[in-house]
Design an enzyme around this catalytic site. Structure first.
Site, PDB file in Angstrom:
ATOM      1  N   ARG A  64      12.609 -10.835  56.247  1.00 44.56           N
ATOM      2  CA  ARG A  64      11.452  -9.979  55.918  1.00 44.56           C
ATOM      3  C   ARG A  64      10.205 -10.845  55.781  1.00 44.56           C
ATOM      4  O   ARG A  64      10.278 -11.959  55.263  1.00 44.56           O
ATOM      5  CB  ARG A  64      11.687  -9.231  54.608  1.00 44.56           C
ATOM      6  CG  ARG A  64      12.833  -8.255  54.670  1.00 44.56           C
ATOM      7  CD  ARG A  64      13.092  -7.613  53.322  1.00 44.56           C
ATOM      8  NE  ARG A  64      14.512  -7.603  53.028  1.00 44.56           N
ATOM      9  CZ  ARG A  64      15.051  -7.451  51.830  1.00 44.56           C
ATOM     10  NH1 ARG A  64      14.262  -7.296  50.767  1.00 44.56           N
ATOM     11  NH2 ARG A  64      16.344  -7.465  51.664  1.00 44.56           N
ATOM     12  N   ARG A 104      24.774   0.840  41.813  1.00 42.92           N
ATOM     13  CA  ARG A 104      23.432   0.328  42.011  1.00 42.92           C
ATOM     14  C   ARG A 104      22.686   1.357  42.870  1.00 42.92           C
ATOM     15  O   ARG A 104      23.144   1.714  43.951  1.00 42.92           O
ATOM     16  CB  ARG A 104      23.507  -0.997  42.755  1.00 42.92           C
ATOM     17  CG  ARG A 104      22.161  -1.566  43.030  1.00 42.92           C
ATOM     18  CD  ARG A 104      22.303  -2.785  43.894  1.00 42.92           C
ATOM     19  NE  ARG A 104      21.121  -3.590  43.779  1.00 42.92           N
ATOM     20  CZ  ARG A 104      21.085  -4.871  44.080  1.00 42.92           C
ATOM     21  NH1 ARG A 104      22.174  -5.476  44.457  1.00 42.92           N
ATOM     22  NH2 ARG A 104      19.970  -5.537  43.982  1.00 42.92           N
ATOM     23  N   ASN A 111      28.108  -1.177  44.892  1.00 42.18           N
ATOM     24  CA  ASN A 111      26.803  -1.477  45.462  1.00 42.18           C
ATOM     25  C   ASN A 111      26.883  -1.147  46.947  1.00 42.18           C
ATOM     26  O   ASN A 111      27.411  -1.935  47.733  1.00 42.18           O
ATOM     27  CB  ASN A 111      26.492  -2.961  45.226  1.00 42.18           C
ATOM     28  CG  ASN A 111      25.132  -3.366  45.766  1.00 42.18           C
ATOM     29  OD1 ASN A 111      24.444  -2.561  46.396  1.00 42.18           O
ATOM     30  ND2 ASN A 111      24.760  -4.610  45.525  1.00 42.18           N
ATOM     31  N   GLU A 167      20.154 -20.682  43.083  1.00 42.08           N
ATOM     32  CA  GLU A 167      21.293 -21.234  42.330  1.00 42.08           C
ATOM     33  C   GLU A 167      21.866 -22.479  42.989  1.00 42.08           C
ATOM     34  O   GLU A 167      22.392 -23.365  42.314  1.00 42.08           O
ATOM     35  CB  GLU A 167      22.406 -20.178  42.213  1.00 42.08           C
ATOM     36  CG  GLU A 167      22.023 -19.015  41.313  1.00 42.08           C
ATOM     37  CD  GLU A 167      22.985 -17.832  41.440  1.00 42.08           C
ATOM     38  OE1 GLU A 167      24.166 -18.049  41.765  1.00 42.08           O
ATOM     39  OE2 GLU A 167      22.543 -16.693  41.213  1.00 42.08           O
TER      40      GLU A 167
END
Ligand code: ADP
Length: 352
Positions: free
Chosen positions: A216, A68, A9, A306
């Site tokens: 963001r 990815r 990734n 999580e």
């Protein structure tokens, strides 16, 4: 000798890697390089990943690499084996994801140079959302722009696909019914799953849309950008920096873009940023439930989803008006999803 798959990734300044044995869902190795600021440093990081694989894999040897890749455009609704023609097609998508796609492609090229014998597979963050109805993928813009690719693509697809793949074992009713998944990390988005397929999501043309995130801004009236250009003389580069790096939890709190730090802070602006984060999730939840026509389950995942019972409880409390739905916390595993895709695309045995 056992076969192993390397999952990469490659981000703008980081390289994450994991190695999975073909029969197993538990990685043999995983790690991360940070602060990679030059193409050279990316290339050296990749070389050390390969060295670590050679040194530490004992009886396992690499047979494939899964990457990815952030953008698969309109065309790629599933992972594909990489060759020169595919790389050229993915290069054409760079204008759609200029901050991420070049790094993904650079890692693929670097791997082809360093290990040309290893087959490589591209797994796209947008692919899982290609099942959405056309109406969910359109902006209200003139058709010519839609036709050239200005559409709602959606991201975090590998995470949602992983959740959808294990949902049947967690909640069989939700797996065939109506589920909203909240992937809440530094980047955050939500996805409506109908029978395990994406029908709507909060990120759209770029991963800046939708929820308020670490840095963001999320959903923003396009008129704000016009105002900033006219009043503050901001150009595209300045606006890009603003909406990706200076906004969200960081911009509103003035303290941090990291949820753990905000929850520990006594600054009232930190509390305001958390309020806004939760408020936007609950508003978007209402919108996704409208697209689904009801809700059977809400799933939390990602670093915040999580780990933070506080945020989950606040979302569930504010969404109580929706009535009876089950809630689950499912740790996401995009790397395993990529490893499984890579096995399948290449026809290797033993999908975990
Ligand atoms: P990324 O999008 O970079 O993969 P992660 O999914 O790792 O991000 O999520 C990072 C976010 O999760 C940070 O805001 C971090 O503060 C938050 N987080 C991690 N653990 C906790 C925790 N115990 N409580 C609250 N927030 C947490």
């Amino acid at each position: 000798m056992q076969d192993a798959i390397l999952v990469l990734n490659a981000g703008s300044s980081s390289l994450k890697f994991s190695v999975f044995r073909v029969e197993s869902a538990t990685p043999l190795l995983h790690g991360q390089f940070e602060s990679l600021t030059t193409p050279d440093s990316h290339d050296r990081a990749l070389a050390s990943v390969l060295e670590r694989c050679t040194a530490q894999l004992d009886d396992n040897h690499l047979v494939a690499v899964g990457h990815r890749v952030v953008h698969g455009g309109v065309k790629f609704a599933s992972p594909v084996r990489i060759d020169d023609a595919l790389l050229a097609e993915l290069e054409e998508l760079v204008p759609l994801a200029p901050l991420h796609q070049p790094h993904n492609l650079a890692a693929i090229r670097a791997m082809s140079r360093r290990a040309p014998h290893l087959p490589q597979v591209a797994c796209f963050d947008t692919a899982f959302h290609r099942t959405q109805p056309e109406v969910a993928q359109q902006f209200g813009l003139p058709r010519r722009f839609t036709n050239e690719g200005v559409r709602r693509y959606g991201f975090h697809g590998l995470s949602y696909e992983y959740i959808a793949s294990i949902l049947p074992g967690v909640d069989s009713k939700a797996a065939v019914g109506r589920t909203v998944v909240a992937h809440l990390g530094n980047g955050a988005s939500m996805c409506a799953l109908l029978g395990g397929k994406s029908i709507a999501t909060t990120m759209s043309f770029t991963p800046a849309d939708g929820l308020v995130m670490g840095t963001r801004c999320g959903d923003l009236d396009p008129g704000v950008l016009l105002y900033l250009m006219a009043k503050h003389g901001m150009n595209a580069a300045a606006l890009e920096h603003l909406i990706y790096h200076e906004s969200g939890l960081l911009g509103v709190s003035g303290v941090s873009g990291d949820m753990r730090e905000l929850l520990a802070s006594s600054d009232p602006h930190a509390a305001e940023a958390i309020d806004l984060f939760v408020y936007r999730i609950v508003r978007e939840l209402g919108s996704l439930v409208a697209a689904l026509g009801g809700l059977d389950a809400l799933v939390f995942t990602g670093g915040i989803g999580e780990n933070s019972a506080t945020i989950r409880d606040r979302v569930c409390r504010d969404a109580a008006w929706l009535g009876g739905f089950s809630t689950h916390v499912i740790p996401t595993n995009e790397e395993l999803m990529i490893a499984n895709h890579t096995r399948r695309v290449l026809g290797l045995k033993g999908v975990a």
